[in-house]
Design a protein around this motif. Structure first.
Motif, PDB file in Angstrom:
ATOM      1  N   GLU A 103       0.839  -1.201   0.000  1.00 29.09           N
ATOM      2  CA  GLU A 103       0.000   0.000   0.000  1.00 29.09           C
ATOM      3  C   GLU A 103       0.874   1.251   0.000  1.00 29.09           C
ATOM      4  N   PHE A 104       0.469   2.243  -0.801  1.00 29.85           N
ATOM      5  CA  PHE A 104       1.186   3.505  -0.876  1.00 29.85           C
ATOM      6  C   PHE A 104       0.551   4.514   0.077  1.00 29.85           C
ATOM      7  N   ALA A 105       1.367   5.446   0.533  1.00 31.55           N
ATOM      8  CA  ALA A 105       0.847   6.495   1.417  1.00 31.55           C
ATOM      9  C   ALA A 105      -0.142   7.388   0.679  1.00 31.55           C
ATOM     10  N   GLU A 106       0.066   7.534  -0.618  1.00 33.48           N
ATOM     11  CA  GLU A 106      -0.850   8.300  -1.460  1.00 33.48           C
ATOM     12  C   GLU A 106      -0.828   7.683  -2.855  1.00 33.48           C
ATOM     13  N   GLU A 107      -1.747   8.090  -3.695  1.00 32.66           N
ATOM     14  CA  GLU A 107      -1.814   7.523  -5.040  1.00 32.66           C
ATOM     15  C   GLU A 107      -0.480   7.714  -5.761  1.00 32.66           C
ATOM     16  N   THR A 108       0.048   6.603  -6.309  1.00 37.12           N
ATOM     17  CA  THR A 108       1.401   6.596  -6.870  1.00 37.12           C
ATOM     18  C   THR A 108       1.411   5.864  -8.205  1.00 37.12           C
ATOM     19  N   MET A 113      -5.293  -7.102 -12.799  1.00 41.85           N
ATOM     20  CA  MET A 113      -4.608  -6.312 -13.822  1.00 41.85           C
ATOM     21  C   MET A 113      -3.425  -7.140 -14.332  1.00 41.85           C
ATOM     22  N   SER A 114      -3.332  -7.280 -15.645  1.00 43.24           N
ATOM     23  CA  SER A 114      -2.266  -8.112 -16.211  1.00 43.24           C
ATOM     24  C   SER A 114      -0.895  -7.467 -16.076  1.00 43.24           C
ATOM     25  N   ASN A 115      -0.842  -6.125 -16.147  1.00 42.36           N
ATOM     26  CA  ASN A 115       0.442  -5.425 -16.034  1.00 42.36           C
ATOM     27  C   ASN A 115       0.237  -4.169 -15.203  1.00 42.36           C
ATOM     28  N   LEU A 116       0.946  -4.078 -14.066  1.00 48.74           N
ATOM     29  CA  LEU A 116       0.751  -2.959 -13.143  1.00 48.74           C
ATOM     30  C   LEU A 116       1.543  -1.718 -13.532  1.00 48.74           C
ATOM     31  N   GLU A 117       2.579  -1.882 -14.304  1.00 54.21           N
ATOM     32  CA  GLU A 117       3.511  -0.791 -14.567  1.00 54.21           C
ATOM     33  C   GLU A 117       2.811   0.420 -15.190  1.00 54.21           C
ATOM     34  N   ASN A 118       3.163   1.617 -14.636  1.00 54.38           N
ATOM     35  CA  ASN A 118       2.686   2.929 -15.099  1.00 54.38           C
ATOM     36  C   ASN A 118       1.239   3.244 -14.720  1.00 54.38           C
ATOM     37  N   HIS A 119       0.552   2.330 -14.057  1.00 60.78           N
ATOM     38  CA  HIS A 119      -0.794   2.629 -13.563  1.00 60.78           C
ATOM     39  C   HIS A 119      -0.696   3.404 -12.247  1.00 60.78           C
ATOM     40  N   LYS A 120      -1.693   4.233 -11.969  1.00 57.79           N
ATOM     41  CA  LYS A 120      -1.777   4.891 -10.674  1.00 57.79           C
ATOM     42  C   LYS A 120      -2.488   3.967  -9.690  1.00 57.79           C
ATOM     43  N   ALA A 121      -1.958   3.882  -8.499  1.00 63.54           N
ATOM     44  CA  ALA A 121      -2.541   2.930  -7.541  1.00 63.54           C
ATOM     45  C   ALA A 121      -2.363   3.425  -6.116  1.00 63.54           C
ATOM     46  N   ASN A 122      -3.328   3.059  -5.275  1.00 68.26           N
ATOM     47  CA  ASN A 122      -3.178   3.213  -3.825  1.00 68.26           C
ATOM     48  C   ASN A 122      -2.695   1.912  -3.204  1.00 68.26           C
ATOM     49  N   LYS A 123      -3.009   0.801  -3.904  1.00 67.70           N
ATOM     50  CA  LYS A 123      -2.651  -0.519  -3.378  1.00 67.70           C
ATOM     51  C   LYS A 123      -2.423  -1.463  -4.544  1.00 67.70           C
ATOM     52  N   ILE A 124      -1.345  -2.229  -4.466  1.00 67.99           N
ATOM     53  CA  ILE A 124      -1.092  -3.268  -5.463  1.00 67.99           C
ATOM     54  C   ILE A 124      -0.934  -4.602  -4.742  1.00 67.99           C
ATOM     55  N   SER A 125      -1.338  -5.661  -5.427  1.00 67.60           N
ATOM     56  CA  SER A 125      -1.267  -7.003  -4.823  1.00 67.60           C
ATOM     57  C   SER A 125      -0.804  -7.997  -5.878  1.00 67.60           C
ATOM     58  N   ALA A 126      -0.280  -9.116  -5.395  1.00 63.84           N
ATOM     59  CA  ALA A 126       0.155 -10.172  -6.307  1.00 63.84           C
ATOM     60  C   ALA A 126      -0.152 -11.529  -5.684  1.00 63.84           C
ATOM     61  N   GLU A 127      -0.778 -12.385  -6.469  1.00 65.25           N
ATOM     62  CA  GLU A 127      -0.933 -13.793  -6.090  1.00 65.25           C
ATOM     63  C   GLU A 127       0.127 -14.557  -6.862  1.00 65.25           C
ATOM     64  N   LEU A 128       0.975 -15.273  -6.150  1.00 67.52           N
ATOM     65  CA  LEU A 128       2.057 -15.964  -6.842  1.00 67.52           C
ATOM     66  C   LEU A 128       2.299 -17.351  -6.263  1.00 67.52           C
ATOM     67  N   ILE A 129       2.921 -18.183  -7.102  1.00 63.89           N
ATOM     68  CA  ILE A 129       3.332 -19.522  -6.684  1.00 63.89           C
ATOM     69  C   ILE A 129       4.849 -19.500  -6.542  1.00 63.89           C
ATOM     70  N   ALA A 130       5.336 -19.765  -5.355  1.00 59.76           N
ATOM     71  CA  ALA A 130       6.777 -19.862  -5.131  1.00 59.76           C
ATOM     72  C   ALA A 130       7.152 -21.337  -5.014  1.00 59.76           C
ATOM     73  N   THR A 131       8.255 -21.706  -5.653  1.00 59.99           N
ATOM     74  CA  THR A 131       8.688 -23.107  -5.657  1.00 59.99           C
ATOM     75  C   THR A 131       9.979 -23.243  -4.869  1.00 59.99           C
ATOM     76  N   PHE A 132      10.051 -24.304  -4.072  1.00 62.70           N
ATOM     77  CA  PHE A 132      11.188 -24.499  -3.170  1.00 62.70           C
ATOM     78  C   PHE A 132      11.745 -25.914  -3.318  1.00 62.70           C
ATOM     79  N   LEU A 133      13.053 -26.014  -3.181  1.00 65.61           N
ATOM     80  CA  LEU A 133      13.745 -27.303  -3.141  1.00 65.61           C
ATOM     81  C   LEU A 133      14.681 -27.307  -1.940  1.00 65.61           C
TER      82      LEU A 133
END
Length: 687
Positions: free
Chosen positions: A97-102, A151-171
């Motif tokens: 989360e950003f302190a203000e729209e960024t 959103m497929s690509n977050l870059e250059n969008h204005k946002a108050n909050k960004i999130s990501a659902e991801l799969i991390a793989t471990f060995l």
């Protein structure tokens, strides 16, 4: 130069063979300028894991040399992929989360990804009931969210909050460590590490197809790696420890031949030969119909494909997928894709080998190379370098190789956080604090600060905020604790050193004293945690007399501020103490007065006085108990309380600041109190 300055060297370290690929990306095409395949001379790898590091290292060295001969230059960095033999995957969602729209920058996205990976790592550690340390070998973003909307690509969008659902793989770290050691024996540095199914899917299932629910199965020698796409993302990774080697071993046992010969026969199953010829270990030349050999391996193919189908359904939420792409050498055997389609309840045309079809954008400079499912993973390892090179760097931290998500502003602190180095060990640490109470009020003393962490970068001392680069060698020796907090009574602000008292018109400076947990202590007592301190601003008369080493008897009359007082009277700053010695006659009068105060009338007092005067002429023995022991007082015609001290072993000078307790028949008494036969006396120091 014949090729661009930078070439990518990808190495597929498989169970059966090692495939080396060198090439470069030009717009949307990848050009393979050199490739070499070398089978292991022994079974140095099993089920995708290195068993003999030295043997694997020798084979890597051989492949590297052959490639260097082809390209005419030295190779120093390599991209590798780990098999998912003991793969762990975690799906998490991270928020920023950003302190203000960024406006969202690539750095914000990398930071968001890093938060997700750290969260996944914490989850792995929380659910890890073994001694195995797991290493993150890659991650895939399933979805990004902008202000809670996909959103497929977050870059250059204005946002108050960004999130990501991801799969991390471990060995397990030992798997990754074995790979790093093996390539290190060939004088190579790891430029990029990924997971084999991640590498394969980047080639086999382009982004345009990932809207569909497709499974990719990479059938190797020791493992079958699985990845699944849906709604534009990779949603799951998995693995089963069954693959081509099991078929080879089956053929070797039934045909009585060595493993390499069995491998050749297995490959011939994919050919159109009707008769397969081989020599067994006895030396017999055997001709076996293709159909007979196929019947031999069919049950094993059924078992393997059934296990793969079960795993696909499990990873896909309990249902089959829409289609399956098969890559890898193990999937080329006749009947494999047909059996897999049966157990997935899919039409045969929905399960297909992928080779030439997915390698259309790959340009091979070696014209003799045939586009084949075997090449999908090696090419994917090379291409993964371009996807990850701006995101990852490797550094050496306290002797271990660490993969970091690079935002071009990484510092030593970032490395420490990524590796789980305790944050408190980066900065000087205080010793334990000391908590105590003074006159009922809580107070705390801080411990001393210790030494700061010793940080070196490539052997030179630096600060923890120093910027780092790829392959830097970083060492941190944790900070130390300072001394624990300590304080003595005389250092407490309420301590005023002395209490001034006028004794017989002379100023006496009595040292102030304190009680700790009810016990009187010296001024140099060192406080312990949770001690309760009461700073005394008075003395009792008895304590002052003891301090001055003055002894008194029952004939002494004491005055505090010109008023009669007993030994327990409290004496404060600037109080006065005086005393006088009474005659025997005055002592008798005092006894008479006390008798009057006890409630007798005037006439009874006169009779009592006459009786007592008559008794003065006789010497009597008085039997009493003192502290539950029988004591006989002798030599007088009557006795008062203070006489007891002539007949018991009790040192009045041993008070150590304590008050004396005097009880007569269970009641507090004065030193001048008359004693009677069978009286019960208790005398002790109040602790």
């Amino acid at each position: 130069m014949k090729y661009p300055q930078h070439l990518v060297f990808g190495l597929d370290i498989g169970t059966r063979s090692i495939v080396g690929t060198v090439g470069y990306k030009e717009r949307d095409k990848f050009n393979v300028v050199a490739q070499y395949v070398k089978e292991h001379d022994t079974r140095a790898m099993m089920d995708g894991q290195i068993h003999d590091i030295s043997k694997v290292g020798d084979t890597i060295t051989f492949v590297k040399q052959k490639l260097e001969e082809q390209i005419g230059r030295e190779l120093t960095e390599v991209c590798i992929a780990a098999a998912g033999r003991v793969l762990r995957t975690v799906t998490v969602t991270a928020h920023y989360e950003f302190a203000e729209e960024t406006i969202v920058t690539p750095e914000h996205i990398y930071s968001l990804d890093l938060l997700g990976v750290e969260k996944a790592h914490d989850e792995i550690n929380a659910n890890n009931e073994t001694d195995i340390n797991f290493y993150c070998v890659g991650y895939t973003v399933v979805k990004y969210y902008l202000n809670n909307y996909i959103m497929s690509n977050l870059e250059n969008h204005k946002a108050n909050k960004i999130s990501a659902e991801l799969i991390a793989t471990f060995l397990p770290e030992e798997v990754v460590s074995g790979l790093n050691t093996a390539v290190g024996m060939a004088d190579l540095e790891v430029a990029n590490l990924t997971l084999e199914p991640i590498a394969a899917i980047n080639v086999a299932i382009p982004q345009m197809y990932r809207m569909l629910n497709i499974a990719l199965v990479d059938v190797g020698a020791g493992t079958s790696d699985i990845s699944i796409t849906k709604d534009g993302s990779i949603i799951a990774y998995g693995m089963i420890p069954h693959a081509g080697d099991e078929l080879t071993e089956l053929i070797a046992k039934n045909c009585l031949i060595d493993f390499k010969s069995a491998e050749k026969i297995k490959f011939n199953l994919s050919s159109k030969k009707k008769i397969i010829t081989y020599k067994d270990i006895i030396g017999n030349s055997i001709k076996m119909p293709h159909s007979e050999l196929q019947e031999l391996v069919n049950p094993m193919i059924e078992n393997i494909t059934q296990e793969i189908a079960k795993k696909i359904i499990e990873l896909n939420g309990g249902k089959s997928v829409s289609a399956v792409f098969v890559v890898g050498g193990g999937g080329k055997i006749k009947g494999f894709v047909e059996s897999l389609s049966k157990y997935l309840n899919l039409p045969k045309e929905r399960v297909a080998l992928r080779g030439e079809e997915v390698l259309g954008d790959i340009n091979f400079f070696q014209k003799e190379i045939k586009k084949d499912p075997l090449l999908v993973t090696p090419i994917g390892i090379c291409l993964n370098f371009y996807d990850q090179k701006n995101n990852f760097i490797f550094v050496n931290f306290n002797g271990e190789r660490v993969k970091l998500y690079n935002n071009n502003r990484l510092t030593i602190v970032d490395v420490a956080i990524q590796t789980g180095f305790p944050n408190e060990e980066l900065f000087p640490r205080r010793g334990k604090e000391l908590n105590y109470k003074i006159n009922g009020k809580s107070r705390m003393v801080r411990g001393e600060l210790g030494e700061a962490a010793i940080v070196t970068l490539n052997g030179l001392p630096v600060g923890i905020n120093t910027l780092i680069e790829a392959n830097d060698k970083i060492k941190i020796m944790g900070s130390t604790f300072g001394e624990d907090a300590k304080i003595t009574i005389d250092k407490i602000p309420e301590f005023s050193n002395t209490i001034d008292i006028l004794v017989e018109d002379k100023k006496i400076k009595c040292p102030q004293y304190a009680e700790v947990n009810g016990q009187i202590v010296s001024n140099y007592y060192s406080l312990q945690n949770n001690d309760e301190v009461v700073m005394r601003n008075y003395y009792t008369v008895a304590q002052i007399l003891e301090f001055m080493d003055v002894e008194i008897d029952f004939n002494t009359e004491i005055f505090v501020n010109n008023k009669p007082a007993d030994l327990d009277e409290k004496v404060y700053e600037n109080f006065t103490i005086n005393w006088t010695f009474k005659s025997s006659e005055s002592y008798e009068k005092e006894n008479v007065n006390e008798a009057v105060q006890s409630g007798q009338n005037h006439e009874e007092n006169e009779v009592w006085k006459e009786d007592k005067l008559e008794q003065n002429e006789e010497i009597v023995n008085l039997n009493i108990t003192v502290n539950k022991k029988a004591v006989t007082l002798k030599g007088k015609n009557k006795y008062v309380f203070v006489d007891i001290f002539d007949w018991i072993d009790f040192d009045l000078r041993n008070s150590k600041g304590r008050e004396i307790v005097t009880l007569l028949n269970g009641e507090k008494t004065k030193y001048t109190q008359e004693l009677h036969a069978a009286d019960r006396v208790e005398i002790y120091w109040k602790e």
